[in-house]
Design an enzyme around this catalytic site. Structure first.
Site, short mmCIF file in Angstrom:
data_model
loop_
_atom_site.label_atom_id
_atom_site.label_comp_id
_atom_site.label_asym_id
_atom_site.label_seq_id
_atom_site.Cartn_x
_atom_site.Cartn_y
_atom_site.Cartn_z
N HIS A 143 36.01 28.37 41.67
CA HIS A 143 37.12 29.04 40.98
C HIS A 143 38.48 28.78 41.62
O HIS A 143 39.46 28.53 40.94
CB HIS A 143 36.83 30.54 40.99
CG HIS A 143 37.81 31.35 40.22
ND1 HIS A 143 38.12 31.09 38.91
CD2 HIS A 143 38.54 32.43 40.57
CE1 HIS A 143 39.00 31.98 38.47
NE2 HIS A 143 39.28 32.79 39.46
N ARG A 157 40.59 34.63 49.26
CA ARG A 157 41.73 35.12 48.47
C ARG A 157 41.43 36.49 47.86
O ARG A 157 40.37 36.70 47.26
CB ARG A 157 42.01 34.14 47.32
CG ARG A 157 43.08 34.62 46.37
CD ARG A 157 43.17 33.72 45.17
NE ARG A 157 42.02 33.87 44.30
CZ ARG A 157 42.08 34.00 42.98
NH1 ARG A 157 43.24 33.99 42.37
NH2 ARG A 157 40.99 34.11 42.26
N GLU A 184 41.50 45.74 40.65
CA GLU A 184 40.50 44.69 40.83
C GLU A 184 39.84 44.82 42.19
O GLU A 184 40.35 45.51 43.08
CB GLU A 184 41.15 43.30 40.69
CG GLU A 184 41.54 42.98 39.26
CD GLU A 184 42.04 41.56 39.06
OE1 GLU A 184 42.35 40.89 40.06
OE2 GLU A 184 42.11 41.12 37.90
N ARG A 220 34.85 39.13 46.32
CA ARG A 220 34.20 38.08 45.51
C ARG A 220 33.14 37.29 46.26
O ARG A 220 32.10 36.97 45.70
CB ARG A 220 35.26 37.07 45.06
CG ARG A 220 36.01 37.55 43.91
CD ARG A 220 36.94 36.49 43.44
NE ARG A 220 37.63 37.05 42.29
CZ ARG A 220 38.68 36.51 41.73
NH1 ARG A 220 39.16 35.39 42.19
NH2 ARG A 220 39.24 37.08 40.70
N HIS A 231 33.83 32.09 41.78
CA HIS A 231 33.93 33.31 41.01
C HIS A 231 32.52 33.76 40.69
O HIS A 231 31.70 32.96 40.25
CB HIS A 231 34.73 33.10 39.72
CG HIS A 231 35.17 34.40 39.12
ND1 HIS A 231 34.31 35.24 38.48
CD2 HIS A 231 36.37 35.01 39.11
CE1 HIS A 231 34.96 36.32 38.09
NE2 HIS A 231 36.23 36.20 38.46
#
Ligand SMILES: Cc1cc2nc3c(=O)[nH]c(=O)nc-3n(C[C@H](O)[C@H](O)[C@H](O)COP(=O)(O)OP(=O)(O)OC[C@H]3O[C@@H](n4cnc5c(N)ncnc54)[C@H](O)[C@@H]3O)c2cc1C
Length: 524
Positions: A341, A376, A112, A280, A234
């Site tokens: 998110h 995060r 990811e 992100r 997100h």
């Protein structure tokens, strides 16, 4: 009056894992405000990050986490996360959680954004559902745990500890499922595992339970709350949303999907060297900027470079959900927008889950352990939940036999008649969600934050008026917490006069390491 050695609030991954662990030491009452699987955990798609690969190590995982956290991660917390993570994941497997494997029987590891190695342990694209299923089955057969469903925690119970003469948390006031009375549950320790607060925003990937209850309760009880400004948006939620926004996992970009404008041109190269695999916050801001520049209501996620067989095997749930909405992801690009998110901040804890209030602990998304810093890293949250739930259980368990039950005073609430009516509550909720999206979203400014603060205070005054007079209902409990969580986000965002990680403000567009290389901590 009910009592147990430990009260756990929440039945997501943090609450369930903690309950299982601490039940070896004493009795556990686990309260959850809806049915037991209703949680963000149940919706997690991508997976859980841990260094299992032969080319991977806890040091590399730590490095990636620190880079994402933009200078604010607590290194000791990250150390605990990456070193203890693989063992906790093995414990999930031992409890019966069925993760995807390769043909040779080794765990199948995904990649990811922001991770330098393949380290995402997953159960196809329904990882959270499988974890929740496994944990609920294990809890059902644990003798020491009683679950109370449709039981919302309202406030924390406090009393003076005769040993220290200081205040200690000694239980929780809950709204009983039936007939809806407020009743106390006394305990030697309380664990808040109530998840995040995405419902504060108009667009969110979070389920309806995510109303910031734990953070709001802890704040009212005098606990330190930190870093609430760091809300992760997100980048890729499916557009348009139905009743709940459907998330297109980052893993889809990890496997090669590319973000494009509606005219088909790719745009992420202009924003970050990792293009569509950038962190992100960078991707969310880039999409926000493109949407504002072009006036388009969404951008496109082109999955054509991923083989059909790969999509069918890796993303069966996304394939099904998009097909249900009339989109053939094997042949068409997906329309996507950013959505709130994940909450990186929360109840400030040490590396054993302890809050600043004696007797009160927090784990999972409700807690601010210092792992995430200002941003995060994908798939670190499920791991954080089990690592710190375990650590808290190991800290609390041995002390239960020497911790007294205390008799608390009951927190104030109204008792007269019914109401406010559902329409008034829904109108306030909508107003909060709209103003948070418009004024406290991906790009902020001093002026917008001040406006949001003013409007939220007016809502808060009305809600406090209702709270003082009317009989509490689950809807009023949530509204009170949503407005509190929103005010905390705004307060922290106003304090941080810089842009870092997930906080971007047009008035202070750069990092200020001289003044702001620290957490934003607020207390009532
Ligand atoms: C769509 C989606 C996809 C995600 N994908 C990933 C991923 O791939 N990897 C990853 O690491 N993370 C992912 N995340 C984030 C991750 O799922 C969450 O951070 C994590 O599951 C939070 O777990 P938790 O136990 O802290 O809270 P939750 O799982 O949200 O559980 C909270 C519990 O508290 C209960 N509760 C709340 N308030 C009260 C109250 N007042 N009284 C009683 N009970 C209450 C709720 O009903 C619920 O049972 C994703 C999140 C979403 C929404």
């Amino acid at each position: 009056m009910r009592q147990a050695d430990v009260v756990v609030v929440g039945s997501g991954i943090a609450g369930l894992f903690f309950a299982l662990k601490v039940s070896r030491y004493g009795s556990v009452a686990l309260v959850t405000k809806k049915s037991r699987p209703e949680s963000s955990t149940n919706w997690a798609q991508g997976g859980i990050a841990a260094a299992f690969g032969s080319d991977d190590s806890p040091e590399l995982h730590k490095e990636d986490t620190l880079v994402a956290g933009a200078g604010l991660c607590h290194p000791d917390a990250v150390d605990a996360l990456v070193r203890e993570g693989p063992e906790r994941v093995r414990e999930l497997i031992a409890l019966g959680v069925d993760f995807s494997e390769q043909q040779d029987g080794e765990l199948s590891l995904g990649r990811e954004g922001g991770h330098s190695r393949r380290r995402i342990v997953r159960a196809a694209d329904l990882t959270g559902r499988e974890i929740e299923r496994g944990l609920l089955a294990a809890v059902a057969s644990a003798e020491n745990i009683t679950i109370y469903e449709n039981t919302a925690a309202v406030d924390l119970l406090m009393a003076t500890d005769p040993g220290t003469l200081g205040e200690r948390c000694c239980g929780v006031l809950v709204l009983d499922a039936d007939p809806g009375d407020a009743v106390p549950i006394l305990a030697r320790a309380v664990m808040l595992a109530t998840g995040g607060c995405g419902q504060v925003y108009r667009h969110t990937t979070n389920p309806s339970i995510a109303t910031g209850d734990g953070v709001a309760m802890a704040y009212r009880a005098g606990a330190k709350v930190a870093n609430m400004e760091f809300i992760q948006f997100h980048p890729t939620a499916l557009y348009p949303a139905r009743e709940r926004t459907f998330l297109i996992s980052e893993a889809v970009r990890g496997e090669g999907a590319v973000l494009r404008r509606r005219d088909g041109t790719a745009f992420m190269d202009a924003y970050h060297p990792l293009a569509s695999l950038a962190p992100r916050d960078v991707v969310a801001r880039a999409i926000d900027a493109e949407m504002k520049r072009t006036g388009d209501a969404f951008v496109l996620l082109d999955c054509s470079s991923i083989a059909e067989a790969e999509i069918r095997e890796r993303f069966p749930n996304i394939l099904r959900e998009t097909a249900e909405r009339g989109i053939d992801m094997l042949r068409q690009p997906l329309p996507v927008v950013p959505a709130a998110h994940y909450l990186c901040g929360g109840v400030l804890t040490d590396t054993h889950g302890r809050s600043s209030v004696p007797g009160l602990y927090a784990a999972g998304e409700t807690a601010c352990t210092g792992v995430h810093g200002a941003n995060r890293l994908a798939s670190n949250s499920l791991l954080e939940a089990i690592v710190f739930a375990h650590r808290a259980a190991e800290r609390i368990g041995p002390q239960l036999s020497v911790t007294r039950m205390l008799e608390p005073g009951l927190p104030p609430h109204g008792s007269a008649g019914d109401g406010p009516d559902d329409v008034s509550i829904e109108a306030e909720r909508e107003a909060i969600r709209g103003l948070m999206w418009d004024l406290v979203g991906i790009v902020r400014s001093d002026e917008r934050l001040a406006e949001a603060d003013l409007r939220l205070r007016a809502v808060s005054e009305r809600v406090n008026g209702w709270w003082a007079t009317r009989r509490p209902t689950p809807e009023l409990v949530e509204l009170r917490n949503v407005v509190q969580a929103a005010l905390l986000i705004v307060r922290c965002a106003m304090l941080r006069k810089e842009s870092r990680g997930l906080q971007f403000t047009a008035d202070y567009p750069y990092r200020d390491n001289e003044h702001w290389l620290r957490d934003t901590i607020v207390v009532r």
